[in-house]
Design a protein around this motif. Sequence first.
Motif, mmCIF file in Angstrom:
data_model
loop_
_atom_site.group_PDB
_atom_site.id
_atom_site.type_symbol
_atom_site.label_atom_id
_atom_site.label_comp_id
_atom_site.label_asym_id
_atom_site.label_seq_id
_atom_site.Cartn_x
_atom_site.Cartn_y
_atom_site.Cartn_z
ATOM 1 N N CYS A 63 9.063 -4.434 -3.362
ATOM 2 C CA CYS A 63 10.834 -3.590 -2.911
ATOM 3 C C CYS A 63 11.574 -4.991 -1.884
ATOM 4 N N PRO A 64 12.531 -4.574 -2.529
ATOM 5 C CA PRO A 64 13.553 -4.904 -1.112
ATOM 6 C C PRO A 64 13.040 -5.078 0.023
ATOM 7 N N GLU A 65 12.642 -3.340 0.120
ATOM 8 C CA GLU A 65 12.597 -3.242 2.324
ATOM 9 C C GLU A 65 10.866 -4.097 2.963
ATOM 10 N N LYS A 104 0.831 -1.263 0.127
ATOM 11 C CA LYS A 104 0.187 -0.412 0.032
ATOM 12 C C LYS A 104 0.769 1.059 -0.088
ATOM 13 N N LYS A 105 0.460 2.717 -0.547
ATOM 14 C CA LYS A 105 1.306 3.147 -1.051
ATOM 15 C C LYS A 105 2.947 3.286 -1.542
ATOM 16 N N CYS A 106 3.749 2.143 -1.471
ATOM 17 C CA CYS A 106 5.004 1.860 -1.733
ATOM 18 C C CYS A 106 4.938 2.528 -3.498
ATOM 19 N N ARG A 107 6.127 3.523 -3.312
ATOM 20 C CA ARG A 107 6.220 3.326 -5.110
ATOM 21 C C ARG A 107 7.728 2.416 -5.553
#
Length: 121
Positions: free
Chosen positions: A109-111, A96-99
Amino acid sequence: MCNCAQLDTIVNGDDEKHPLGELEELEWAPEKWATLNRCPDCGQLWHIDIAKANDIGLCIKLKNEFEWARLDVTQVRVQMMVNNHGGLSFDTCRWKKCRKNCVKGLAFCPEHAYFEMDIKA
Ligand SMILES: [Zn+2]
Ligand SMILES: [Zn+2]
């Protein structure tokens, strides 16, 4: 003679070529579960993770003692996981909300892959 020069900057402790054994322990950082070690032959400094049950004990070459204090092993592990997957893709993380861009073959993504989805390798 030691084999520090032939080893990669980051070596898994379970790799047969690891530098452990002959090293002299200089310091032990309980909060990091790690020790600072020096090779008596060539003087190379090594960060060595004290491996816990399922953890890989990473051995990381250091240029000096300041680098040891600054080293963030978690970031190194995240980077290793990304490298294992062949880098990043052009997809966007599904969190959610990660670009951020995804790790290749993953939807995150990696994190988010590492910390939320528990993909550690
Ligand atoms: Zn050495
Ligand atoms: Zn993300």
